[in-house]
Structure formats: structure tokens, C-alpha cells
Enzyme design. Structure first.
Site, mmCIF file in Angstrom:
data_model
loop_
_atom_site.group_PDB
_atom_site.id
_atom_site.type_symbol
_atom_site.label_atom_id
_atom_site.label_comp_id
_atom_site.label_asym_id
_atom_site.label_seq_id
_atom_site.Cartn_x
_atom_site.Cartn_y
_atom_site.Cartn_z
ATOM 1 N N GLU A 52 0.848 -1.203 0.000
ATOM 2 C CA GLU A 52 0.000 0.000 0.000
ATOM 3 C C GLU A 52 0.881 1.251 0.000
ATOM 4 O O GLU A 52 0.629 2.202 -0.739
ATOM 5 C CB GLU A 52 -0.900 0.029 1.250
ATOM 6 N N THR A 196 22.517 -38.168 2.358
ATOM 7 C CA THR A 196 22.637 -37.439 1.085
ATOM 8 C C THR A 196 23.971 -36.691 1.034
ATOM 9 O O THR A 196 24.632 -36.652 0.000
ATOM 10 C CB THR A 196 21.437 -36.477 0.933
HETATM 11 N N1 LIG Z 1 16.630 -38.196 -6.366
HETATM 12 C C1 LIG Z 1 16.505 -37.345 -5.401
HETATM 13 O O1 LIG Z 1 15.669 -36.431 -5.432
HETATM 14 C C2 LIG Z 1 17.409 -37.467 -4.199
HETATM 15 C C3 LIG Z 1 17.481 -36.398 -3.293
HETATM 16 C C4 LIG Z 1 18.302 -36.546 -2.178
HETATM 17 C C5 LIG Z 1 18.995 -37.724 -1.986
HETATM 18 N N2 LIG Z 1 18.897 -38.719 -2.889
HETATM 19 C C6 LIG Z 1 19.632 -39.986 -2.688
HETATM 20 O O2 LIG Z 1 19.192 -40.514 -1.450
HETATM 21 C C7 LIG Z 1 20.251 -41.275 -0.880
HETATM 22 C C8 LIG Z 1 20.392 -40.879 0.573
HETATM 23 O O3 LIG Z 1 19.228 -41.230 1.256
HETATM 24 P P1 LIG Z 1 19.325 -41.928 2.674
HETATM 25 O O4 LIG Z 1 17.953 -42.394 3.019
HETATM 26 O O5 LIG Z 1 20.429 -42.916 2.630
HETATM 27 O O6 LIG Z 1 19.826 -40.763 3.615
HETATM 28 P P2 LIG Z 1 19.180 -39.374 4.019
HETATM 29 O O7 LIG Z 1 17.711 -39.474 4.069
HETATM 30 O O8 LIG Z 1 19.792 -38.317 3.182
HETATM 31 O O9 LIG Z 1 19.793 -39.179 5.474
HETATM 32 C C9 LIG Z 1 19.556 -40.111 6.456
HETATM 33 C C10 LIG Z 1 20.034 -39.515 7.779
HETATM 34 O O10 LIG Z 1 19.012 -38.689 8.306
HETATM 35 C C11 LIG Z 1 18.733 -39.158 9.593
HETATM 36 N N3 LIG Z 1 17.313 -38.939 9.915
HETATM 37 C C12 LIG Z 1 16.232 -39.084 9.130
HETATM 38 N N4 LIG Z 1 15.123 -38.795 9.823
HETATM 39 C C13 LIG Z 1 15.525 -38.482 11.076
HETATM 40 C C14 LIG Z 1 14.862 -38.089 12.258
HETATM 41 N N5 LIG Z 1 13.527 -37.958 12.329
HETATM 42 N N6 LIG Z 1 15.599 -37.860 13.356
HETATM 43 C C15 LIG Z 1 16.942 -37.991 13.341
HETATM 44 N N7 LIG Z 1 17.630 -38.331 12.250
HETATM 45 C C16 LIG Z 1 16.925 -38.581 11.131
HETATM 46 C C17 LIG Z 1 19.101 -40.615 9.581
HETATM 47 O O11 LIG Z 1 19.255 -41.051 10.887
HETATM 48 P P3 LIG Z 1 19.175 -42.631 11.232
HETATM 49 O O12 LIG Z 1 20.342 -43.239 10.539
HETATM 50 O O13 LIG Z 1 19.254 -42.695 12.726
HETATM 51 O O14 LIG Z 1 17.874 -43.117 10.683
HETATM 52 C C18 LIG Z 1 20.353 -40.582 8.777
HETATM 53 O O15 LIG Z 1 21.450 -40.176 9.585
HETATM 54 C C19 LIG Z 1 21.487 -41.003 -1.695
HETATM 55 O O16 LIG Z 1 21.720 -42.118 -2.529
HETATM 56 C C20 LIG Z 1 21.103 -39.808 -2.535
HETATM 57 O O17 LIG Z 1 21.742 -39.832 -3.787
HETATM 58 C C21 LIG Z 1 18.128 -38.619 -3.995
#
Ligand SMILES: NC(=O)c1ccc[n+]([C@@H]2O[C@H](COP(=O)([O-])OP(=O)(O)OC[C@H]3O[C@@H](n4cnc5c(N)ncnc54)[C@H](OP(=O)(O)O)[C@@H]3O)[C@@H](O)[C@H]2O)c1
Length: 365
Positions: A52, A196
């Protein structure tokens, strides 16, 4: 010319503030006299003049009989700038047309009532649906203190965000990646997990587009991200917040803080996870009104399981890889009646990919 015509223009102007005004709302204003727009303005940047005031700045004097169109009820409280209500009253508009009442408890109808008390004709609710959609993040934030949460991922047609070795660069095409950077610039924070960071070492910035860099929030309960990771660099351009446990290695916490990176230490529940509702509330207290959840699978699953998400943006690439990392992991759903429900708001093509943009209409619980 109809009220809709001028309100549409005000909405167009308001959108120009996208990515620069939060946690304030985007607002546009148009001053009309005898069917012609004689001045207009919008809220350009947080802390700067409101719509505004910017519209009024374009006129030496408001001519008698002029009307003001504004997408949101003018503010009535002192914030970073003086209340717009005073300026709107002083301008002596014959008619003020408002897109929607401001749900901010500090305003919520007070300015509308004050204008009416002063004898100004006021119309409320012109293109209200569009005005609400424009500020969906602000509306949630101002009424709940919680940021608006968007979950975004790039997946193959068969629902994988990485191969079984964790390789994911690149699933989507270049155009979609630019779109993802634009989406980042429209959010106050990005949320990603340590997995990630370890796999991809992403920068999590908006370097491919014009716009500000959001806060980079990393869930790292075991402090696994190496100090050489890109998320620790360039803190002056893009700040990082590491979220870890209360009892995480104090030495590593100090080293991280030594890099100019903020560390938030949170309680962990029995399953060692942080309460994400609590985390988002804490981010809200830091004036973060919107968060883009970028993954990976662990973080996306956690956010969906905690029923925190409002919007899902899925970039679907025309690729099939078979076994790999599922976009969403275990949600403990055993019958279709319990499935989360979404409404697709926009479906578009992006090079060879498709972008599905939906709002969650049926949460898990
Ligand atoms: N295509 C896409 O859009 C895309 C985007 C990003 C990543 N990626 C791929 O995804 C893969 C990684 O995924 P990821 O599942 O292995 O790992 P992530 O989701 O990146 O990270 C997992 C981490 O987050 C922690 N976490 C998750 N939720 C939590 C919560 N509520 N409280 C505390 N900690 C929490 C986990 O702890 P805990 O171990 O205790 O569970 C772990 O340390 C890679 O290969 C990457 O290339 C793809």
C-alpha cells in the site's frame, strides 16, 4: 472494468515478491480512478515498505473517488514499518477492495473494521481463493507457528530416487534441475539428511538461478558429515544448521561451530529419531516460514511419517532402473484406506520429465 480485473493485477504484482518477503506475506496493491490504474505497488523485500505504501508513493495526492485494491487486509500493527492502516485512512479512498482478511491474530479483521468505522466502503473476498493460494506458506505459519513443508524429489518412473549403490546424479534433466533451484529460492530453508551429504556432497544452493539461498538444515544424528563437505562452505552466502543429538560428540560439535556453522542439539526419542514436529516448531521460532525437504529417502520417510508435509513436488523422469532406493520407505500402511491422499494442483512437462505438484489432503493419522 471489474473488481477481478484490478485484483488480478494486484496478484500479479504481489507474486514479484516471491522469495524475498518471507516470513511476511506477498502483497500487491493497485489504485484505480475512473477505470484506470493510477498507481500500483507491491511488497518487495522483508523489512521494506509494504504494498500500500509503495502504491501511495507513486501519487502526490490521492484524487477524490479513487479506489484501493489490495490482495491482503492492510496491517494495523507496528512491525518493521508503520501500520498501513494509518496511511490508507489518511488517503481517504472512497472504496477499499480487499482480497482476503489477514489471519495474523495481530490484524484479523481489525483494519477492515477501522476502515468501515471511518466511513470507507470496504469489500472483502474478491478472488479470495487466488489470494489464499498465493500465501499458503504465510497462512500456515502465521496461524500455527509451523513452517509450510514441501517434500520434493526426483524419481525414476518406477519410484526410485537412487540406484541400489546410492547413485542418483542425475535422474532428472537439466531443466528440472533449474526448476529445483528456483523452488529452493522460494523457501526459507532446505532439509536434507546426512546420507545425502555422504553420497552426493551437494551444495544445496540456488547457484543456477537468481534468488536468495535458503538456510541448509541437515539431520545428522551421528555427526557423519565430513568437515570437508560442501554444505560447510560459503557460510556467508548460504548458512547451515546441523541438527544432532544432545549427547553428540562435543569435539566435533565445536569443530563444526568453529566453521561458523550453527548446531542445534535435540533430544532423541526411543528410536533415536528427533521429533520433527518439534524441529519444525523450533525452525518457525527462527522465522523460517517454509521448508523444502530434499531427501534422501530416510528424511522424506521421516517427514511423511510424522505427518508434517503440506505439499509434494515429484519430478518424474522417463527412466526405469528396477531395484534401488525407494523414494518413500516404510509407512506401516497395510490397506489402501489408510493411504495418504493428495490433490494434484499442477501437472507440467519439464524437458523429458513430468512435474507433479500436489497438496496433501488426507494425512496418515
Ligand atoms: N533423487 C533425489 O531427489 C534425491 C534427493 C536426495 C537424496 N537422494 C539420494 O538418497 C540417498 C540418501 O538417502 P538416505 O535415506 O540414505 O539418507 P538421508 O535421508 O539423506 O539421510 C539419512 C540420515 O538422516 C537421519 N534422519 C532421518 N530422519 C531423522 C529423524 N527424524 N531424526 C533424526 N535423524 C533422522 C538418519 O538417521 P538414522 O540413521 O538414525 O535413521 C540418517 O542419519 C542417496 O543415494 C542420494 O543420492 C536422492
Amino acid at each position: 472494468m471489474s473488481d477481478q480485473y484490478f485484483m488480478k493485477r494486484a496478484l500479479y504484482l504481489a507474486r514479484k515478491g516471491a522469495g524475498y518477503v518471507s516470513p511476511n506475506p506477498m502483497v500487491g496493491a493497485v489504485i484505480e480512478k475512473d477505470g484506470k490504474i493510477i498507481a500500483e505497488g507491491y511488497h518487495r523485500r522483508y523489512g521494506e515498505a509494504h504494498a500500500e505504501a509503495n502504491a501511495l508513493a507513486g501519487l502526490k495526492q490521492v484524487p477524490p473517488g479513487a479506489k484501493l485494491y489490495v490482495t491482503l487486509e492492510p496491517c494495523s500493527h507496528h512491525g518493521k514499518t508503520p501500520p498501513c492502516l494509518e496511511r490508507v485512512l489518511a488517503a481517504k479512498f472512497s472504496h477499499v477492495i480487499i482480497g482476503m482478511e489477514d489471519p495474523n491474530p495481530l490484524v484479523s479483521g481489525k483494519s477492515i473494521a477501522a476502515l468501515r468505522r471511518a466511513g470507507v466502503e470496504v469489500t472483502v473476498g474478491v478472488m479470495e481463493g487466488d489470494c489464499r493460494a498465493l500465501n499458503e506458506s504465510f497462512l500456515k505459519y502465521v496461524t500455527t507457528g509451523m513452517p509450510f513443508i514441501t517434500v520434493k524429489f526426483a524419481q525414476t518412473l518406477d519410484g526410485r530416487i537412487a540406484t541400489s549403490t546410492g547413485h542418483s546424479q542425475w535422474i532428472s534433466g537439466e531443466r528440472s534441475r533449474r526448476f529445483a533451484h528456483k523452488l529452493r529460492s522460494l523457501h526459507d530453508a532446505i532439509l536434507a539428511g546426512a546420507g545425502t551429504v555422504l553420497h552426493d556432497d551437494p551444495e544445496l544452493t540456488t547457484r543456477h538461478v537468481k534468488g536468495r539461498n535458503p538456510l541448509r538444515v541437515i539431520l545428522d544424528p551421528k555427526l557423519e558429515a565430513p568437515l570437508t563437505a560442501k554444505i560447510f562452505q560459503n557460510q556467508d552466502r548460504a548458512a547451515t544448521l546441523i541438527v544432532t543429538g544432545i549427547r553428540s560428540f562435543p569435539d566435533k560439535c565445536s569443530q563444526i561451530r568453529g566453521l561458523g556453522v550453527d548446531v542445534l542439539q535435540m533430544d532423541q526419542e526411543e528410536d533415536h529419531l528427533f521429533d520433527l514436529q518439534e524441529l519444525f516448531l523450533r525452525l518457525g521460532q527462527r522465522k523460517i516460514s517454509s521448508v523444502l525437504v530434499e531427501g534422501g529417502s530416510g528424511v522424506i520417510t521421516s517427514v511423511l511419517r510424522a505427518d508434517c508435509a503440506d505439499r509434494v513436488v515429484a519430478i518424474v523422469a522417463p527412466k526405469i532402473i528396477g531395484a534401488g532406493l525407494d523414494t518413500v520407505g516404510e509407512l506401516h500402511i497395510t490397506s489402501m484406506e489408510r493411504a495418504m491422499g493428495l490433490r494434484f494442483k499442477k501437472v507440467s512437462r519439464s524437458g523429458d520429465d513430468i512435474i507433479l505438484d500436489g497438496r496433501i489432503t488426507k494425512p496418515l493419522s
